[in-house]
Scaffold this motif. Structure first.
Motif, PDB file in Angstrom:
ATOM      1  N   ARG A  49      -4.568  19.404  -8.570  1.00  0.00           N
ATOM      2  CA  ARG A  49      -5.836  19.125  -9.252  1.00  0.00           C
ATOM      3  C   ARG A  49      -6.313  20.309 -10.081  1.00  0.00           C
ATOM      4  NH1 ARG A  49      -8.941  17.100  -4.061  1.00  0.00           N
ATOM      5  NH2 ARG A  49      -8.123  19.112  -3.512  1.00  0.00           N
ATOM      6  N   LEU A  50      -5.931  21.524  -9.612  1.00  0.00           N
ATOM      7  CA  LEU A  50      -6.343  22.707 -10.367  1.00  0.00           C
ATOM      8  C   LEU A  50      -5.761  22.679 -11.766  1.00  0.00           C
ATOM      9  CD1 LEU A  50      -6.052  25.556  -7.756  1.00  0.00           C
ATOM     10  CD2 LEU A  50      -8.124  24.723  -8.864  1.00  0.00           C
ATOM     11  N   ALA A  51      -4.445  22.402 -11.830  1.00  0.00           N
ATOM     12  CA  ALA A  51      -3.789  22.362 -13.130  1.00  0.00           C
ATOM     13  C   ALA A  51      -4.358  21.224 -13.972  1.00  0.00           C
ATOM     14  CB  ALA A  51      -2.279  22.196 -12.954  1.00  0.00           C
TER      15      ALA A  51
ATOM     16  N   VAL B  95      -2.501  27.110 -18.672  1.00  0.00           N
ATOM     17  CA  VAL B  95      -2.413  26.541 -17.321  1.00  0.00           C
ATOM     18  C   VAL B  95      -1.433  27.352 -16.492  1.00  0.00           C
ATOM     19  CG1 VAL B  95      -1.681  24.542 -15.980  1.00  0.00           C
ATOM     20  CG2 VAL B  95      -3.031  24.215 -18.051  1.00  0.00           C
ATOM     21  N   PHE B  96      -0.285  27.657 -17.123  1.00  0.00           N
ATOM     22  CA  PHE B  96       0.747  28.407 -16.432  1.00  0.00           C
ATOM     23  C   PHE B  96       0.202  29.758 -15.973  1.00  0.00           C
ATOM     24  CE2 PHE B  96       4.287  31.439 -16.533  1.00  0.00           C
ATOM     25  CZ  PHE B  96       5.144  30.840 -15.630  1.00  0.00           C
ATOM     26  N   ARG B  97      -0.503  30.438 -16.902  1.00  0.00           N
ATOM     27  CA  ARG B  97      -0.967  31.801 -16.632  1.00  0.00           C
ATOM     28  C   ARG B  97      -2.114  31.821 -15.606  1.00  0.00           C
ATOM     29  NH1 ARG B  97      -4.377  35.035 -19.212  1.00  0.00           N
ATOM     30  NH2 ARG B  97      -4.873  33.432 -20.724  1.00  0.00           N
ATOM     31  N   THR B  98      -3.036  30.890 -15.754  1.00  0.00           N
ATOM     32  CA  THR B  98      -4.242  30.969 -14.921  1.00  0.00           C
ATOM     33  C   THR B  98      -4.130  30.173 -13.624  1.00  0.00           C
ATOM     34  OG1 THR B  98      -5.201  29.119 -16.128  1.00  0.00           O
ATOM     35  CG2 THR B  98      -5.780  31.341 -16.883  1.00  0.00           C
TER      36      THR B  98
ATOM     37  N   LEU C 256       1.743  30.420  -7.241  1.00  0.00           N
ATOM     38  CA  LEU C 256       3.087  30.669  -6.728  1.00  0.00           C
ATOM     39  C   LEU C 256       3.328  32.129  -6.358  1.00  0.00           C
ATOM     40  CD1 LEU C 256       5.498  28.444  -8.841  1.00  0.00           C
ATOM     41  CD2 LEU C 256       4.566  28.063  -6.570  1.00  0.00           C
ATOM     42  N   ALA C 257       2.485  33.031  -6.872  1.00  0.00           N
ATOM     43  CA  ALA C 257       2.750  34.458  -6.683  1.00  0.00           C
ATOM     44  C   ALA C 257       3.012  34.862  -5.230  1.00  0.00           C
ATOM     45  CB  ALA C 257       1.615  35.285  -7.290  1.00  0.00           C
ATOM     46  N   PRO C 258       2.185  34.405  -4.277  1.00  0.00           N
ATOM     47  CA  PRO C 258       2.463  34.844  -2.901  1.00  0.00           C
ATOM     48  C   PRO C 258       3.839  34.393  -2.417  1.00  0.00           C
ATOM     49  CG  PRO C 258       0.308  33.808  -3.042  1.00  0.00           C
ATOM     50  CD  PRO C 258       0.986  33.567  -4.357  1.00  0.00           C
ATOM     51  N   ALA C 259       4.207  33.155  -2.736  1.00  0.00           N
ATOM     52  CA  ALA C 259       5.508  32.651  -2.288  1.00  0.00           C
ATOM     53  C   ALA C 259       6.642  33.412  -2.964  1.00  0.00           C
ATOM     54  CB  ALA C 259       5.625  31.160  -2.576  1.00  0.00           C
TER      55      ALA C 259
ATOM     56  N   SER D  92      -3.643  38.699  -3.940  1.00  0.00           N
ATOM     57  CA  SER D  92      -4.306  38.314  -5.182  1.00  0.00           C
ATOM     58  C   SER D  92      -4.019  36.863  -5.518  1.00  0.00           C
ATOM     59  CB  SER D  92      -3.813  39.199  -6.320  1.00  0.00           C
ATOM     60  OG  SER D  92      -2.433  38.980  -6.490  1.00  0.00           O
ATOM     61  N   ARG D  93      -4.593  35.949  -4.751  1.00  0.00           N
ATOM     62  CA  ARG D  93      -4.276  34.546  -5.026  1.00  0.00           C
ATOM     63  C   ARG D  93      -5.570  33.745  -5.211  1.00  0.00           C
ATOM     64  NH1 ARG D  93      -4.636  35.796  -0.102  1.00  0.00           N
ATOM     65  NH2 ARG D  93      -5.744  34.394   1.268  1.00  0.00           N
ATOM     66  N   ALA D  94      -5.416  32.639  -5.867  1.00  0.00           N
ATOM     67  CA  ALA D  94      -6.580  31.801  -6.132  1.00  0.00           C
ATOM     68  C   ALA D  94      -6.848  30.930  -4.912  1.00  0.00           C
ATOM     69  CB  ALA D  94      -6.307  30.931  -7.347  1.00  0.00           C
TER      70      ALA D  94
END
Lengths: 351, 543
Positions: free
Chosen positions: B161-163, B176-179, B185-188, B259-261
């Motif tokens: 839903r965020l995207a 969308v990709f950047r924000t 995905l960064a933590p994974a 640093s994750r959303a």
């Protein structure tokens, strides 16, 4: 209930839960040791037919618990690191290149095993009562006879021939640091060339010799008779190898061992100091020296038994020719120089 | 009772396991290095770092592991997106196939690579035999599944839903990709990359087989120093380097991980493939080719007999117990492997879920944060430390009650569980961290106890990844060779050990039999992975 105790209770209960999670199937069978157990430590290549083991157990009312661990080097280190509290009663598989390290650390007890005819020749001076020879084989340069016949090239015969430009890029050997035949070959050259052995290796490498990490990699992947279309017709292997490369009719071997390039390896068994069952341990050594086991050794471990009076398998009798003379380095010398030699060898070969 | 004391009490069990089976044995080996002959001699250890060879070895380790990590992430993340985010026939099978390399014994893979790369091999003309490139390629081969798996599961469990919201608000694809995508995905990715780096930095068999003599990593050097030179001081010095690498890596990946959303949770249905997936598809194809080539080389070796297609080598394997030099049949070895793997998986899953639930509790004070962060980092240590050190450490440290374990049949599953544990934890924590904390807060404010919060909020969401993690742990345990081979075993070899035995013995057909056995291992692992993936898809596993 006091809340601190409650959490200690939680902690203990959780430890117990985790401890039981692993007990589903494996179970700890070794904890109920009976007094007639004998624990035999070996390297990974140990193999004796199961029927013989069962017979031996029945006759002597012994339960033979076998534990295999890594290669001969790992096995020797295991003995040294646990010398004050050994993990077994008897060990098989310490060879003449590792024996002194274990002997110097005093890991063996004396035993009263009577040796059969043929075994005395392999005894280590000063350790006659501690290490009983069980089997032997020689590490020799092997050649693909068909390749040389096809190419109409004279077969090499000596170590010196391997540095001849005629045989450039034809030789492959396992590394001395990662393989026991590789180490044996390095020792061959120290015995053959004395202090000049590093120069020999320089010439050998300059002549395109290739080194692999293990014996199987050299023999299977690189050797022309290894079955994988390798490209090198000269390989470091054993004097027994030609018995495994017979032609389709079984009348002749396609390979031969060069008998002037050999180093003899002998594997020993010994009772460990601090053994819980020394009598049983000695019986295991007698078992390994028995006619039945000695006769089974060629087929199960690919080496010769030490006994004179047992018959060899047919292919062996015909095609596994043992060298009459080998290059020898005493276990003492090996123990003293092993580390320095290997460092020199690594320097020379990785230039 | 303060909350931090409660958290500490719950950490005791896993920490005790780690201390007993990791810290004590490894510590014992370090003591042997620092106190040779009973006298404290740190200078002897320091001297090791003045050897030029030591520095070269450390340099090569960092370089090769770093390059492996970069390539693996570059190929693995797009592949994961396609495999777990889009709908196309056969994707589950391909996803399962990706897991196979990771669990194949290194001896087999080494030989498979050498068959392809040696002078006479299919790719011999590339001249890669014995080169650093060959080592890196093989490490990518082994580790790509780690990235695909961890990132893929995070991708499946993301909130779409965020995207969608960002797109509705007018963000273009790049925005969308950047924000949204990157922070999600960064933590994974960070978790996967750190695991890959550690695996590559501690790779053993593959470096030994493919590196020839020119290349040595910290891990192979520890083996050489310990087993060949009995230089425990040198081994201790390098073990400390390994520990340092782990600590640095953990600190770095923890930064990215934080640093994750904020996210909430909706099951994402895979979407159909789109032409815009072409670059990702190219990565998938490249990764697939790298995996398929050595497997294909093994397969042809196993099913070609005297010039025809044949199952001869499988028949011989089934009767291998009659061969006196092998002494164990395929069936026996397989059943040993499965039994050990079940134990290891149970241990890894129980401990892994425990740790994951613990470290994903939101810390309320800095003390709590330090406690949870420390526990999180501790359990990745086993990945970064040499199997040789651990194996010999077991031997000298676990010799008296209450830790009289050195010859116990449980030691092998325990060692394998330690290897699989960080993977289980790393699969579960991104999912648990992704749960919107407001859900837990809402439950708490409605009167739920911490235990009820876990039961009603965390566990229902972790079921799916837990089954996947269990499949992964099982596969790792089935294929584990390093630690297993340094532990004394009862006379019942596992399948990888049987393969090793076959490869090490002369005799016609032994290499082909080893290839056949490796194929059986690969198939079993694929079936386990496909079944665990399917099971929870059909709702068999419910919490």
């Amino acid at each position: 209930m006091n809340s601190a105790w409650k959490y200690i209770g939680v902690a203990c209960a959780s430890v117990a839960l985790i401890a039981t999670a692993g007990c589903s199937t494996g179970g700890d069978k070794s904890s109920d040791k009976a007094s007639n157990d004998v624990v035999l430590l070996t390297h990974d290549s140990y193999a004796v037919p199961k029927e013989l083991v069962k017979e031996f157990e029945k006759e002597n009312n012994i339960k033979l618990v076998h534990r295999a661990v890594g290669d001969a080097g790992s096995l020797t280190n295991r003995l040294v690191l646990t010398k004050d509290d050994p993990t077994g009663d008897v060990v098989f598989g310490v060879d003449n290149t590792f024996a002194s390290r274990a002997l110097d650390e005093g890991v063996f007890a004396s035993n009263d095993v009577t040796l059969p005819l043929g075994a005395e020749g392999y005894l280590i001076t000063g350790a006659e009562k501690k290490l009983a020879p069980i089997n032997t084989a020689s590490v020799c340069v092997n050649i693909d006879k068909t390749w040389f016949a096809d190419k109409k090239l004279a077969e090499p015969k000596t170590l010196e021939d391997l540095t001849d430009v005629k045989y450039r890029d034809l030789f492959v050997a396992p590394s001395a640091t990662t393989s026991s035949p590789g180490l044996a070959f390095m020792l061959t050259t120290t015995a053959a060339f004395g202090d000049d052995w590093p120069q020999y290796w320089e010439r050998l490498m300059a002549n395109g010799a290739k080194l692999t990490s293990g014996w199987s990699d050299a023999y299977y992947v690189e050797f022309t008779q290894g079955g994988e279309k390798g490209k090198r017709p000269i390989v470091l292997s054993y004097d027994t190898s030609p018995a495994f490369t017979l032609n389709d009719e079984g009348t002749e071997s396609t390979t031969a061992a060069l008998l002037d390039t050999c180093f003899r390896q002998v594997e020993y068994a010994g009772v460990l100091k601090g053994a819980k069952n020394p009598e049983g341990a000695a019986k295991v050594i007698e078992f390994l020296l028995s006619e039945e086991v000695q006769a089974a050794i060629p087929d199960s471990m690919y080496v010769f038994g030490v006994r004179d009076d047992v018959e060899l398998p047919e292919a062996w009798a015909k095609f596994a020719v043992q060298p009459t003379k080998t290059f020898d380095v005493t276990p003492d010398e090996i123990a003293k120089n092993r580390s320095d030699w290997l460092k020199t060898w690594t320097d020379v070969t990785s230039k | 009772m303060k909350r931090i004391a409660v958290l500490a009490a719950w950490s005791i069990a896993p920490v005790v396991v780690l201390i007993a089976f990791f810290i004590v044995p490894v510590g014992a080996m370090l003591v042997q290095g620092f106190w040779p002959a009973g006298r404290f001699d740190p200078a002897g250890v320091a001297e090791v770092f003045t050897r030029p060879r030591t520095l070269r070895v450390i340099g090569f380790t960092v370089w090769s592991a770093g390059l492996t990590t970069v390539i693996t992430v570059a190929l693995g993340v797009p592949s994961a997106r396609l495999l777990y985010g889009t709908l196309w026939p056969g994707r589950r099978t391909v996803a399962a196939l990706f897991l196979v390399p990771f669990v194949l014994p290194t001896v087999v893979v080494g030989v498979a690579f050498r068959l392809l790369l040696s002078e006479s091999g299919l790719f011999g003309f590339l001249g890669l035999d014995g080169s650093a490139t060959a080592i890196v390629l093989a490490m990518v081969f082994f580790n790509i599944s780690v990235v695909v798996r961890i990132v893929g599961i995070a991708w499946e469990n993301r909130d779409p839903r965020l995207a969608e919201a960002a797109a509705t608000l007018g963000a273009n694809r790049l925005q969308v990709f950047r924000t949204v995508t990157v922070p999600t995905l960064a933590p994974a990715v960070a978790a996967a990359a750190s695991v890959v780096f550690l695996f590559a930095a501690t790779a053993f068999g593959v470096v030994l087989t493919l590196g020839g003599l020119r290349y040595s990593t910290v891990e192979t050097e520890i083996y050489l120093l310990t087993v060949t030179h009995l230089d425990l001081q040198g081994a201790a010095a390098l073990s400390i380097v390994q520990l340092l690498i782990v600590v640095i890596l953990m600190v770095a990946s923890a930064r990215v991980g934080r640093s994750r959303a904020p996210k909430s949770r909706v099951r994402v249905s895979p979407r159909p493939v789109h032409w815009r997936d072409a670059p990702a598809a190219a990565c998938l194809v490249a990764a697939f080719a790298l995996i398929a080539a050595p497997l294909l080389a093994l397969t042809t070796r196993a099913v070609r007999f005297e010039g025809t297609w044949s199952l001869e080598y499988f028949r011989r394997l089934a009767a291998a117990d009659e061969d006196p030099s092998i002494g164990v049949s395929l069936g026996e070895a397989l059943s040993t492997s499965v039994r050990v793997a079940i134990d290891a998986t149970l241990l890894a899953v129980v401990l892994g879920l425990w740790i994951a639930l613990l470290v994903t509790r939101r810390p309320r004070t800095s003390g709590e944060r330090r406690l949870l962060g420390g526990i999180d980092a501790m359990f990745i240590l086993p990945l970064g430390v040499s199997a040789v050190t651990l194996g010999f450490g077991f031997l000298i440290a676990l010799n008296r009650p209450p830790l009289d374990f050195r010859d116990s049949g449980l030691l092998v599953p325990i060692a394998q569980a330690l290897v699989a544990l960080p993977l289980v934890v790393r699969t579960l924590t991104p999912v648990l961290r992704g749960i919107d904390e407001r859900l837990r807060e809402a439950a708490t404010s409605l009167g739920a106890s911490p235990r009820q919060v876990i039961a009603t909020i965390d566990l229902p969401r972790v079921g799916r990844p837990l089954v996947a993690a269990a499949g992964f742990a099982f596969a790792v345990s089935m294929g584990e060779f390093g630690a297993t081979s340094f532990i004394a075993r009862a006379d019942s070899p596992t399948l990888p050990l049987l393969i090793y035995r076959l490869i090490g013995r002369p005799g016609e057909g032994h290499l082909a039999m080893a290839a056949a056995a490796a194929l059986v291992l690969a198939l079993v692992i694929m079936v386990v992975v496909v079944v665990t993936d399917r099971a929870h898809e059909r709702g068999v596993v419910q919490w």
